[in-house]
Design a protein around this motif. Structure first.
Motif, PDB file in Angstrom:
ATOM      1  N   ASP A  19      16.323  74.754  49.942  1.00 13.39           N
ATOM      2  CA  ASP A  19      17.255  75.534  49.129  1.00 13.39           C
ATOM      3  C   ASP A  19      16.528  76.554  48.269  1.00 13.39           C
ATOM      4  N   GLY A  20      15.218  76.409  48.136  1.00 13.47           N
ATOM      5  CA  GLY A  20      14.411  77.323  47.330  1.00 13.47           C
ATOM      6  C   GLY A  20      12.953  76.955  47.467  1.00 13.47           C
ATOM      7  N   VAL A  21      12.062  77.797  46.935  1.00 12.29           N
ATOM      8  CA  VAL A  21      10.631  77.553  47.069  1.00 12.29           C
ATOM      9  C   VAL A  21       9.917  77.814  45.750  1.00 12.29           C
ATOM     10  N   LEU A  22       8.781  77.159  45.604  1.00 16.49           N
ATOM     11  CA  LEU A  22       7.861  77.390  44.495  1.00 16.49           C
ATOM     12  C   LEU A  22       6.657  78.154  45.035  1.00 16.49           C
ATOM     13  N   LEU A  23       6.276  79.232  44.375  1.00 15.27           N
ATOM     14  CA  LEU A  23       5.165  80.068  44.831  1.00 15.27           C
ATOM     15  C   LEU A  23       3.969  79.883  43.907  1.00 15.27           C
ATOM     16  N   VAL A  24       2.816  79.573  44.483  1.00 16.00           N
ATOM     17  CA  VAL A  24       1.587  79.408  43.699  1.00 16.00           C
ATOM     18  C   VAL A  24       0.587  80.484  44.098  1.00 16.00           C
ATOM     19  N   ASP A  25      -0.403  80.707  43.206  1.00 20.06           N
ATOM     20  CA  ASP A  25      -1.496  81.647  43.473  1.00 20.06           C
ATOM     21  C   ASP A  25      -0.970  83.045  43.798  1.00 20.06           C
ATOM     22  N   LEU A  26      -0.224  83.604  42.856  1.00 16.62           N
ATOM     23  CA  LEU A  26       0.310  84.951  43.042  1.00 16.62           C
ATOM     24  C   LEU A  26      -0.836  85.942  43.216  1.00 16.62           C
ATOM     25  N   ARG A  27      -0.693  86.836  44.199  1.00 19.97           N
ATOM     26  CA  ARG A  27      -1.688  87.859  44.469  1.00 19.97           C
ATOM     27  C   ARG A  27      -1.177  89.228  44.031  1.00 19.97           C
ATOM     28  N   ALA A  28      -2.091  90.163  43.895  1.00 20.27           N
ATOM     29  CA  ALA A  28      -1.688  91.540  43.621  1.00 20.27           C
ATOM     30  C   ALA A  28      -0.909  92.062  44.825  1.00 20.27           C
ATOM     31  N   ASP A  29       0.229  92.710  44.588  1.00 21.69           N
ATOM     32  CA  ASP A  29       1.087  93.216  45.671  1.00 21.69           C
ATOM     33  C   ASP A  29       1.397  92.105  46.675  1.00 21.69           C
ATOM     34  N   ASP A  30       1.792  90.966  46.173  1.00 19.87           N
ATOM     35  CA  ASP A  30       1.992  89.779  47.003  1.00 19.87           C
ATOM     36  C   ASP A  30       3.179  89.973  47.945  1.00 19.87           C
ATOM     37  N   PRO A  31       2.974  89.884  49.266  1.00 19.82           N
ATOM     38  CA  PRO A  31       4.080  90.078  50.211  1.00 19.82           C
ATOM     39  C   PRO A  31       5.139  88.982  50.137  1.00 19.82           C
ATOM     40  N   VAL A  33       6.621  87.863  47.505  1.00 17.21           N
ATOM     41  CA  VAL A  33       7.666  88.239  46.562  1.00 17.21           C
ATOM     42  C   VAL A  33       8.708  89.116  47.250  1.00 17.21           C
ATOM     43  N   ASP A  34       8.242  90.091  48.011  1.00 16.21           N
ATOM     44  CA  ASP A  34       9.165  90.963  48.737  1.00 16.21           C
ATOM     45  C   ASP A  34       9.953  90.164  49.773  1.00 16.21           C
ATOM     46  N   LEU A  35       9.292  89.226  50.443  1.00 19.09           N
ATOM     47  CA  LEU A  35       9.955  88.447  51.492  1.00 19.09           C
ATOM     48  C   LEU A  35      11.082  87.592  50.931  1.00 19.09           C
ATOM     49  N   VAL A  36      10.810  86.806  49.890  1.00 19.77           N
ATOM     50  CA  VAL A  36      11.854  85.924  49.365  1.00 19.77           C
ATOM     51  C   VAL A  36      13.000  86.739  48.774  1.00 19.77           C
ATOM     52  N   THR A  37      12.681  87.917  48.243  1.00 16.36           N
ATOM     53  CA  THR A  37      13.736  88.778  47.698  1.00 16.36           C
ATOM     54  C   THR A  37      14.626  89.295  48.820  1.00 16.36           C
ATOM     55  N   ARG A  38      14.024  89.745  49.913  1.00 17.63           N
ATOM     56  CA  ARG A  38      14.804  90.257  51.042  1.00 17.63           C
ATOM     57  C   ARG A  38      15.631  89.154  51.696  1.00 17.63           C
ATOM     58  N   LEU A  39      15.059  87.960  51.794  1.00 20.81           N
ATOM     59  CA  LEU A  39      15.778  86.852  52.416  1.00 20.81           C
ATOM     60  C   LEU A  39      16.895  86.306  51.532  1.00 20.81           C
ATOM     61  N   GLY A  40      16.781  86.569  50.230  1.00 15.94           N
ATOM     62  CA  GLY A  40      17.714  85.930  49.307  1.00 15.94           C
ATOM     63  C   GLY A  40      17.357  84.481  49.068  1.00 15.94           C
ATOM     64  N   LEU A  41      16.085  84.133  49.297  1.00 11.97           N
ATOM     65  CA  LEU A  41      15.602  82.763  49.142  1.00 11.97           C
ATOM     66  C   LEU A  41      15.265  82.512  47.671  1.00 11.97           C
ATOM     67  N   PRO A  42      15.964  81.614  46.977  1.00 14.55           N
ATOM     68  CA  PRO A  42      15.643  81.340  45.573  1.00 14.55           C
ATOM     69  C   PRO A  42      14.183  80.913  45.428  1.00 14.55           C
ATOM     70  N   ALA A  43      13.513  81.439  44.407  1.00 15.86           N
ATOM     71  CA  ALA A  43      12.093  81.157  44.228  1.00 15.86           C
ATOM     72  C   ALA A  43      11.739  81.169  42.750  1.00 15.86           C
ATOM     73  N   VAL A  44      10.689  80.417  42.422  1.00 15.90           N
ATOM     74  CA  VAL A  44      10.082  80.436  41.089  1.00 15.90           C
ATOM     75  C   VAL A  44       8.584  80.553  41.291  1.00 15.90           C
ATOM     76  N   ILE A  45       7.948  81.415  40.501  1.00 16.90           N
ATOM     77  CA  ILE A  45       6.515  81.663  40.612  1.00 16.90           C
ATOM     78  C   ILE A  45       5.773  80.881  39.539  1.00 16.90           C
ATOM     79  N   PHE A  46       4.695  80.213  39.951  1.00 14.28           N
ATOM     80  CA  PHE A  46       3.754  79.661  38.980  1.00 14.28           C
ATOM     81  C   PHE A  46       2.799  80.787  38.597  1.00 14.28           C
ATOM     82  N   GLY A  47       2.980  81.373  37.444  1.00 10.51           N
ATOM     83  CA  GLY A  47       2.107  82.462  37.036  1.00 10.51           C
ATOM     84  C   GLY A  47       2.810  83.376  36.057  1.00 10.51           C
ATOM     85  N   GLU A  48       2.024  84.229  35.437  1.00 11.98           N
ATOM     86  CA  GLU A  48       2.576  85.113  34.418  1.00 11.98           C
ATOM     87  C   GLU A  48       3.500  86.154  35.042  1.00 11.98           C
TER      88      GLU A  48
END
Length: 335
Positions: free
Chosen positions: A124-136, A138-153
């Motif tokens: 139903d959703g995903v947790l994202l770890v180790d965010l990268r600069a220009d992380d693909p 972020v764009d993917l989950v946004t386009r899919l409409g996949l609920p997500a939360v990022i571990f990171g600032e």
């Protein structure tokens, strides 16, 4: 033992399977006394809902996903992720939502997993770890409409909500502690340069070192003990080596302690060492390691609660956890 079915409950209760379905899914169509009797029989028979069938009816998978893009051998000795998963499981303790965990060492595989999980309604959703600069991702989950939360600032405009700890507070405290002990040359063995949190810590490290009048340098490593050994030898092999080293995780700091002693550096008389995360490892070695303690378990639980609220459509926004603190032990001392 045969798993009890709705038909078994209906037979024991003397009602139709439709009535059982109404009762167990808390829908109108049966009296409250019948609903209570059916629920009691279901509990007595050990009935549990079929998640796959429920997903077909309400569109929910009853699971959240976490992909850790690190070699499996590294995860096995990395205390950070064990603590993080502990916090995640604490928040899922009621058993209504499960954690789907996957380890990979390929960024493209990670993207493929998110696409498949969402297409197959595995999560139903995903947790994202180790965010990268220009992380693909972020764009993917946004386009899919996949609920997500990022571990990171929160550094991605209009990106998913973030759960973050202000590492800048800790880095400033570390350098002031070392400067107060008389250190004038400090080094940092950092994580991979592409990670956002690595860049943020490095930026604060260099800025605060300059403000304190310290000579500072950074070497990047991959969080493993082997690469930490290489980086430590490199840092200590120069003509005027640093008198203090700050590491981005506990595993690297413990490895560096052994390498420093092999090279003839006494800790802390010749070299002070500071670890990051403050797992049990820091207290097991001698001298025990001075370390930055972060609320890792708290982060894991907070991220799950935030993600579940996003899935329900009732939450969002970034969440900052408690600040990290410096725990001083025997591995730091006066020059």
């Amino acid at each position: 033992m045969k798993r009890p079915t709705i038909a078994d409950i209906a037979k024991a209760a003397g009602v139709s399977t439709g009535a059982v379905s109404y009762a167990l899914n808390n829908r109108p169509g049966v009296s409250e006394s019948t609903r209570a009797r059916i629920q009691d029989i279901a509990d007595r028979l050990g009935w549990v809902p079929n998640r796959a069938a429920r997903a077909l009816s309400d569109g929910r998978a009853g699971a959240i996903g976490l992909v850790i893009d690190r070699p499996a051998r590294a995860i096995g000795v990395e205390p950070y992720f064990m603590q993080l998963v502990s916090g995640i499981q604490d928040a899922l303790a009621d058993g209504t939502t499960s954690l789907l965990l996957q380890v990979t060492d390929n960024a493209e595989t990670e993207l493929t997993l998110y696409r498949r999980w969402w297409a197959e309604r595995r999560v139903d959703g995903v947790l994202l770890v180790d965010l990268r600069a220009d992380d693909p991702r972020v764009d993917l989950v946004t386009r899919l409409g996949l609920p997500a939360v990022i571990f990171g600032e929160p550094v991605v405009p209009d990106g998913p909500p973030c759960v973050w700890t202000d590492d800048a507070v800790a880095m400033v405290e570390v350098l002031r502690h070392l400067a107060g002990l008389g250190h004038r040359r400090v080094g940092r063995i950092a994580g991979p340069a592409e990670f956002v949190h690595t860049r943020s810590r490095s930026r604060v490290f260099l800025a605060e070192a300059e403000r304190l009048g310290l000579a500072a340098g950074i070497i990047n490593a991959d969080y493993s003990a082997e690469d930490a050994g290489r980086a430590t030898r490199q840092a200590l092999g120069v003509g005027s080596p640093p008198s203090a080293l700050v590491f981005d995780n506990d595993v690297m700091a413990v490895a560096a302690l052994g390498v420093a002693q092999e090279l003839g550096f006494a800790v802390p008389e010749d070299l002070s060492i500071v670890a990051w995360d403050d797992s049990t490892l820091c207290s097991l070695v001698r001298p025990a390691l001075t370390a930055v303690r972060r609320p890792i378990v708290e982060r894991g639980a907070a991220a799950v609660r935030l993600l579940l609220s996003v899935i329900e459509g009732v939450g969002g926004g970034h969440l900052r956890t408690a600040d990290p603190v410096l725990v001083v032990r025997g591995s730091t001392g006066a020059v």
